[in-house]
Design an enzyme around this catalytic site. Structure first.
Site, mmCIF file in Angstrom:
data_model
loop_
_atom_site.group_PDB
_atom_site.id
_atom_site.type_symbol
_atom_site.label_atom_id
_atom_site.label_comp_id
_atom_site.label_asym_id
_atom_site.label_seq_id
_atom_site.Cartn_x
_atom_site.Cartn_y
_atom_site.Cartn_z
ATOM 1 N N ASP A 78 41.731 45.738 -45.020
ATOM 2 C CA ASP A 78 42.488 46.928 -44.638
ATOM 3 C C ASP A 78 43.822 46.763 -44.618
ATOM 4 O OD1 ASP A 78 42.433 44.948 -42.441
ATOM 5 O OD2 ASP A 78 41.033 46.381 -41.290
ATOM 6 N N ASN A 116 36.240 46.958 -29.421
ATOM 7 C CA ASN A 116 35.165 48.009 -29.254
ATOM 8 C C ASN A 116 34.190 47.920 -30.374
ATOM 9 O OD1 ASN A 116 36.609 48.562 -31.551
ATOM 10 N ND2 ASN A 116 37.601 50.355 -31.061
ATOM 11 N N HIS A 134 34.476 47.257 -33.507
ATOM 12 C CA HIS A 134 34.998 47.813 -34.973
ATOM 13 C C HIS A 134 34.808 46.352 -35.954
ATOM 14 C CE1 HIS A 134 39.672 47.412 -34.262
ATOM 15 N NE2 HIS A 134 39.106 46.169 -34.929
ATOM 16 N N GLU A 193 36.261 52.062 -36.922
ATOM 17 C CA GLU A 193 35.971 52.427 -35.481
ATOM 18 C C GLU A 193 34.724 53.031 -35.110
ATOM 19 O OE1 GLU A 193 38.421 51.071 -33.719
ATOM 20 O OE2 GLU A 193 40.431 51.758 -33.883
HETATM 21 C C1 F6R Z 1 41.611 43.154 -39.639
HETATM 22 C C2 F6R Z 1 40.406 43.743 -39.148
HETATM 23 C C3 F6R Z 1 40.093 44.086 -37.732
HETATM 24 C C4 F6R Z 1 40.182 42.521 -36.856
HETATM 25 C C5 F6R Z 1 39.859 42.950 -35.672
HETATM 26 C C6 F6R Z 1 39.812 41.743 -34.480
HETATM 27 O O1 F6R Z 1 41.837 42.520 -41.028
HETATM 28 O O2 F6R Z 1 39.713 44.084 -40.112
HETATM 29 O O3 F6R Z 1 38.789 44.409 -37.884
HETATM 30 O O4 F6R Z 1 39.426 41.650 -37.396
HETATM 31 O O5 F6R Z 1 40.697 43.874 -34.898
HETATM 32 O O6 F6R Z 1 41.366 41.593 -34.593
HETATM 33 P P1 F6R Z 1 41.778 39.822 -33.928
HETATM 34 O O7 F6R Z 1 41.308 39.035 -35.021
HETATM 35 O O8 F6R Z 1 43.250 40.103 -33.922
HETATM 36 O O9 F6R Z 1 41.242 39.773 -32.548
#
Ligand code: F6R
Length: 236
Positions: free
Chosen positions: A62, A128, A130, A135
């Site tokens: 992403d 959450n 994701h 989401e």
């Molecule tokens: C990042 C991504 C997100 C993160 C998730 C957890 O490329 O795709 O799904 O992996 O938001 O973020 P952290 O690791 O910062 O807790």
């Protein structure tokens, strides 16, 4: 789902490296990559290792809409800083946050993934539930999409910005259907704030309310957790 419980994220990084080494030994050529705080220890271990990706392809999950590659908050910048400057790939693909022609960017990224089937996909986990920036509510068969981030994700990511108003409100993300096509999936989650999402992902019903729960349907998933992230699991 194969679950590995480690002492802390540093140990998790060592386990993460092992999965990359195993994939390479088995001929993997295309690596799906994640950003955020979770994969940092895995990237550190990879950078210290003798792994060579100069003949391989990376495809990131992403990117924030509106951020250019030279913006220190962008995922392009993150990847350069944490991995690519030490371990360059032959080709590295990340959604182009500056392409505001949504249809065109989605088509471009879908084509990249169709041309480069992913061997190993690395994932973090949102509080959450994701995966990528998919989401809750995102259909399980989604391809690349432009997503409005939920308040929970904006709050969680505000720590990387000077203030919450600077957190972009939208992102391009590889869809759940594309993530599920990866041959092997490696998800890492650390810390108490992930425990609820981990429980729902592993032991809850498979539902679009918890995007990561779809991974129960994937034939080859490894999950690396520290004790805090695993603390609500019933079967340890
Ligand atoms: C990042 C991504 C997100 C993160 C998730 C957890 O490329 O795709 O799904 O992996 O938001 O973020 P952290 O690791 O910062 O807790």
């Amino acid at each position: 789902m194969k679950i590995i419980i480690v002492k802390d994220p540093i140990d998790g990084g060592k386990q993460g490296l092992k999965r990359f080494q195993k994939a390479k030994a088995n001929g993997a050529k295309v690596f799906g990559l994640a950003t955020g705080s979770t994969p940092i220890t895995t990237y550190k271990e990879i950078c210290k290792s003798d792994l060579d990706f100069s003949d391989d392809v990376s495809i990131n999950l992403d990117e924030y809409v509106g951020l250019s590659a030279d913006n220190p908050q962008s995922y392009h910048y993150y990847m350069q800083e944490h991995l690519f400057s030490y371990k360059p790939f032959k080709h590295s693909y990340i959604p182009d946050g500056t392409n505001l022609n949504t249809e065109n960017e989605i088509k471009r990224y879908n084509q990249i993934i169709a041309d480069n089937p992913i061997d190993l996909q690395l994932l973090g986990l949102g509080r959450n539930g994701h995966i990528g920036f998919n989401e809750p509510g995102t259909p399980f068969d989604s391809k690349t999409n432009r997503i409005k981030l939920t308040q929970s994700t904006i709050d969680a990511n505000a720590r990387f910005f000077d203030n919450e108003n600077e957190v972009p409100k939208e992102a391009y993300s590889m869809g759940i259907g594309l993530i599920m096509k990866a041959k092997h999936i490696l998800l890492e989650a650390y810390g108490k704030q992930k425990a609820q999402a981990v429980k729902a992902m592993v032991e809850g019903p498979i539902t679009t309310d918890v995007p990561a729960s779809v991974l129960q349907n994937h034939p080859d998933v490894t999950i690396i957790l520290d004790k805090l992230a695993a603390s609500l699991l019933e079967k340890k």
